[in-house]
Design an enzyme around this catalytic site. Sequence first.
Site, short mmCIF file in Angstrom:
data_model
loop_
_atom_site.label_atom_id
_atom_site.label_comp_id
_atom_site.label_asym_id
_atom_site.label_seq_id
_atom_site.Cartn_x
_atom_site.Cartn_y
_atom_site.Cartn_z
N VAL A 158 25.35 88.08 87.02
CA VAL A 158 26.43 88.98 86.61
C VAL A 158 27.44 89.15 87.75
O VAL A 158 28.66 89.11 87.54
CB VAL A 158 25.86 90.34 86.17
CG1 VAL A 158 26.98 91.30 85.79
CG2 VAL A 158 24.91 90.15 84.98
N TYR A 159 26.93 89.31 88.96
CA TYR A 159 27.81 89.37 90.13
C TYR A 159 28.69 88.13 90.21
O TYR A 159 29.91 88.22 90.38
CB TYR A 159 26.94 89.50 91.39
CG TYR A 159 27.64 89.27 92.70
CD1 TYR A 159 28.41 90.27 93.28
CD2 TYR A 159 27.52 88.05 93.37
CE1 TYR A 159 29.04 90.06 94.50
CE2 TYR A 159 28.15 87.84 94.58
CZ TYR A 159 28.91 88.84 95.14
OH TYR A 159 29.54 88.63 96.35
N ALA A 160 28.08 86.96 90.06
CA ALA A 160 28.84 85.71 90.14
C ALA A 160 29.85 85.60 89.02
O ALA A 160 30.95 85.05 89.22
CB ALA A 160 27.88 84.52 90.11
N ALA A 161 29.52 86.13 87.84
CA ALA A 161 30.46 86.07 86.72
C ALA A 161 31.75 86.83 87.03
O ALA A 161 32.85 86.34 86.76
CB ALA A 161 29.80 86.65 85.46
N LYS A 163 32.89 87.56 90.05
CA LYS A 163 33.59 86.88 91.14
C LYS A 163 34.33 85.65 90.60
O LYS A 163 35.44 85.33 91.05
CB LYS A 163 32.61 86.48 92.23
CG LYS A 163 32.08 87.67 93.03
CD LYS A 163 33.20 88.42 93.74
CE LYS A 163 32.67 89.46 94.70
NZ LYS A 163 33.76 90.18 95.40
#
Length: 285
Positions: A158-161, A163
């Site tokens: 989710v963090y990468a999404a 970003k």
Amino acid sequence: MSADEALGLAGKVALITGGGAGIGRAVAELFASVGMNVAIAEIDPDRLRVAAAALPDALAIEADVREEGDVDRVMAAIRDRFGHLDVLVNNVGDFLGIHKRFEDTTPDDWESLYRINLHHIFLVTRAALPLIRASGAGGSIVNLSTIEAFRGIPNFAVYAAFKTAITGFTKSLAVEIGRDGIRVNAIGPETTDTEQVVADSRVPPENRDHLRHWFPIGRFGRPNDSAGAALFLASDRLSGWVSGSTILVDGGALAAGAWMRMPDGQRFTHLPIIAADGYTPRPGT
């Protein structure tokens, strides 16, 4: 002409969110060192106090840039003191310690990650645009992303999404407001040794010699690495025709992919040669 004069940034006004520590603090200090007028928005009062002492001429504002009222207050303070804004650095971002399989995350996790990694960029940028246009001389918006927007990172989906979404926002806004002379770019750092991600000192002693093998440029990042990229993107003289791009500040890591130097310093392998990295806690620590 001095080096500072060559940058064309003396007297320009810059806002750095999360400017009290880490990359944000390094950006604020570097900008101030070349004669820019610096404003810092920082949620942590202790970090803000330390940053303000180090940068006595800066406009230091305690604010939570996830909150629209706080963002409006920051812009009002900049308007009152400087009348306009030339450079915006959207630096705030965090994985909030949410390190788990996607199926174990919750909607509350998603909302928290959204607000700190993307929502605040929308709020701050929208509020800043009238002040940037008020300069009458274009301007530069710099969004801090991460290398994880360009490769997979398990247990941080989710963090990468969010970003990764910064890339789309950066490109699209660059096209939208380019006719106003406002450039929009991003910076994608690899693991950087800061208060948020303590890298160097967490490397197990038995693996410290491997640091020089992990990245083509054999070390973790430093806040000044990303600050230098921000300075480049702030300067119309250096990057006046650069917009919609992301500078990867990663020591060559993305180019290397899985390849690492072997202990002899000459050969390379794409197989694991270490037992622990510098930022994931080891069992029992």
